[in-house]
Enzyme design. Sequence first.
Site, mmCIF file in Angstrom:
data_model
loop_
_atom_site.group_PDB
_atom_site.id
_atom_site.type_symbol
_atom_site.label_atom_id
_atom_site.label_comp_id
_atom_site.label_asym_id
_atom_site.label_seq_id
_atom_site.Cartn_x
_atom_site.Cartn_y
_atom_site.Cartn_z
ATOM 1 N N ILE A 84 87.783 29.150 -72.366
ATOM 2 C CA ILE A 84 88.464 27.873 -72.598
ATOM 3 C C ILE A 84 87.421 26.785 -72.814
ATOM 4 O O ILE A 84 86.496 26.630 -72.008
ATOM 5 C CB ILE A 84 89.372 27.508 -71.412
ATOM 6 C CG1 ILE A 84 90.414 28.605 -71.174
ATOM 7 C CG2 ILE A 84 90.060 26.165 -71.650
ATOM 8 C CD1 ILE A 84 91.276 28.371 -69.952
ATOM 9 N N GLU A 118 87.159 30.706 -66.313
ATOM 10 C CA GLU A 118 88.011 30.466 -67.480
ATOM 11 C C GLU A 118 87.754 31.467 -68.600
ATOM 12 O O GLU A 118 88.126 31.244 -69.751
ATOM 13 C CB GLU A 118 87.800 29.043 -68.002
ATOM 14 C CG GLU A 118 86.447 28.765 -68.602
ATOM 15 C CD GLU A 118 85.385 28.339 -67.590
ATOM 16 O OE1 GLU A 118 84.419 27.688 -68.005
ATOM 17 O OE2 GLU A 118 85.525 28.665 -66.396
#
Length: 322
Positions: A180, A222
């Site tokens: 991300i 992430e």
Amino acid sequence: MAKRVSDSELPTDDTNTKTAHPLIEKPNRDRPYLIVLAGTSMGVMHLLEDEITIVGRAEKATLRIIDDGISREHSRVSRVGNQVILEDLGSTNGTYCNGIRVARQVLAEGDKIMIGTSTILKFTYHDQIDELFQQQLTESALRDPLTKTYNKKFFMDRIQSEFVYAERHRLPLSLLFLDIDRFKIINDTYGHPVGDFVLQELATLMVKSLRTEDVLARYGGEEFTIICRGLDLPAAELLAERIRRAVEQNRFETGGKLISVTVSIGLARCPDERLRGASDLVAAADENMYLAKRSGRNRISAQAPSSAEDEETTSVLDDDKN
């Protein structure tokens, strides 16, 4: 003086004696299962509901297990009356029950079956409560508790066996490494609960784009990985771009806040003469993910850097990760 009431005269309540609670009734353990204790399909619970179950690595196998030491149709499990019978189907490496190679064996509760080089099955009878408990136990061992995707341990075990299988049979295998963009800023701006929401929403979104045989795992923080068996690089690039676009266009909205989310995705594939093992495949996909970030984020990269670029890439990893 009050009259003493005998036990026989006391009012009775038959509510608890006539109908037991369904969760505390005497269990009826009559559902035969094969549970994968070790190997690439670890945690799979297969209910032996058909008269015949074929175990092997062929696509048509009832219980399909990708293990290079397993034959296409390795063994057969048959239900004959009240018996469950295990039979080897002339496999190359044999079928073992409790450590002994067998051609035919009537299975008993708790028997351990080994096929291939690393796959171990357990034969057992379950009732519905046992089944639920086993599923929850398996989920906790193999799944990331937040996103419900597979965890890193499962991924590392699976990519190793998938790589060996693909290399030996010269079959395509692609790996996507996804991160991300600027996730730290999302956490710092909106708080960790919103960050958790983004991770959960992203996982749900990715699942919609994947095939049944694809393996999605949370690698850490992430970062996510996707193992794509049988996909060559062009097909994997199409999948990666579909995921990238879906994330970019999705409304990540919670608590009245609309969060802008994008991802960078790196790809690698085998067979590739430059890759000597599964760890090289993971490193190549990870490296390409960082290249996507260096190129502006919110994009995919399948172009491995030349050796001349390696030093520069290493020097900017920490700065570019978010």
